[in-house]
Design an enzyme around this catalytic site. Structure first.
Site, PDB file in Angstrom:
ATOM      1  N   LYS A  68       0.617  -1.158   0.086  1.00  0.00           N
ATOM      2  CA  LYS A  68       0.036  -0.119  -0.398  1.00  0.00           C
ATOM      3  C   LYS A  68       1.029   1.314   0.150  1.00  0.00           C
ATOM      4  CE  LYS A  68      -2.678  -0.368   2.914  1.00  0.00           C
ATOM      5  NZ  LYS A  68      -2.364  -1.706   4.274  1.00  0.00           N
ATOM      6  N   ARG A 114     -11.461   0.284   9.877  1.00  0.00           N
ATOM      7  CA  ARG A 114     -11.352  -0.814  10.130  1.00  0.00           C
ATOM      8  C   ARG A 114     -12.783  -1.212   9.981  1.00  0.00           C
ATOM      9  NH1 ARG A 114      -6.118  -1.715  10.339  1.00  0.00           N
ATOM     10  NH2 ARG A 114      -4.926  -0.215  11.142  1.00  0.00           N
ATOM     11  N   ARG A 142      12.249 -10.304   5.018  1.00  0.00           N
ATOM     12  CA  ARG A 142      13.011  -9.822   5.293  1.00  0.00           C
ATOM     13  C   ARG A 142      13.834  -9.839   6.401  1.00  0.00           C
ATOM     14  NH1 ARG A 142       8.775  -7.417   7.009  1.00  0.00           N
ATOM     15  NH2 ARG A 142       7.744  -6.546   5.571  1.00  0.00           N
ATOM     16  N   ARG A 193      13.181 -10.142  12.238  1.00  0.00           N
ATOM     17  CA  ARG A 193      12.683  -9.205  13.603  1.00  0.00           C
ATOM     18  C   ARG A 193      11.289 -10.043  13.864  1.00  0.00           C
ATOM     19  NH1 ARG A 193      11.520  -3.976  10.015  1.00  0.00           N
ATOM     20  NH2 ARG A 193      13.175  -2.634  10.755  1.00  0.00           N
ATOM     21  N   ARG A 241      -1.702 -12.270  12.042  1.00  0.00           N
ATOM     22  CA  ARG A 241      -2.109 -11.233  11.385  1.00  0.00           C
ATOM     23  C   ARG A 241      -3.104 -11.525  10.820  1.00  0.00           C
ATOM     24  NH1 ARG A 241       3.227  -8.202  11.563  1.00  0.00           N
ATOM     25  NH2 ARG A 241       2.999  -7.731  10.022  1.00  0.00           N
TER      26      ARG A 241
END
Length: 220
Positions: free
Chosen positions: A18, A93, A132, A165, A176
């Site tokens: 996004k 949301r 990542r 992470r 999530r």
């Protein structure tokens, strides 16, 4: 509403891209990306009335009430830089927030052009996020598939061992994504009923996806 206005909501799960697309829209049409998280942090930092309400709640990790968030978004939408339009990211949301947003836009004499949903399969999002790697020494970010370091596992700049992470672990990302899906499916249904929802395939080149977004916004 003038034809040149482009008032958009950009929906998409974490790692859907996004932010990249919002930057392109700003570069071409001067419509700012409005992220409620950024606005809340700025309001707290500047000590505005709404910021004083939101600050202690955010510090305690608590939910900021809808009316406070709506108030902060309304303040932001009165600023001069949204003359050409805006891209809302991270808000609304829920259908309740969407309803409140519609009333608030009505008060400001604005209306939405489109609600664009970037659709990316879970497996692809998990791959993007879990690939990542970060340098703990200088903060450089790499990606094992898209932008790997020259020497696997080590920072190009300072040779420190790269780390993943905790937020980028596949199981955490999957949780999530499930939460996002359950939260946004009623929101998508809300905008689909109003004829505003446009789905865009979020897999492909950033340029190709951007062309799809422009077409969905009526700007192709």
């Amino acid at each position: 509403m003038h034809e040149e206005h482009m008032n958009l909501i950009l929906l998409g799960p974490p790692n859907a891209g996004k932010g990249t697309q919002a930057k392109r829209l700003f570069a071409d049409f001067q419509i700012p990306q409005i992220s409620t998280g950024d606005i809340l942090r700025k309001a707290v930092a500047e000590g505005t009335e709404l910021g004083k309400v939101a600050g202690p709640l955010m510090a305690a990790g608590q939910y900021v009430p809808d009316d406070v968030v709506i108030g902060i978004v309304e303040e932001r939408l009165k600023e001069a830089d949204v003359a050409n339009g805006f891209v809302l990211d991270g808000f609304p949301r829920t259908p309740g927030q969407a309803d409140a947003l519609e009333k608030m836009l009505g008060r400001l004499g604005k209306q939405l052009n489109a609600v664009i949903s970037l659709e990316v399969p879970h497996a692809k999002l998990v791959e993007r996020g879990s690939g990542r790697r970060v340098c703990p020494a200088d903060g450089s970010v790499y990606h094992v598939y898209q932008s790997p370091p020259k020497r696997a596992g080590y920072c190009d700049k300072c040779n420190t061992g790269l780390v993943q992470r905790p937020d980028d672990m596949p199981d955490v990302i999957e949780k999530r994504l499930q939460k996002y899906d359950s939260e946004t499916s009623p929101l998508k249904a809300f905008y689909e009923k109003k004829g505003l929802l446009k789905s865009v395939d979020g897999v492909g080149t950033p340029e190709g996806i951007y062309e799809e977004i422009k077409a969905a916004a009526g700007k192709a």
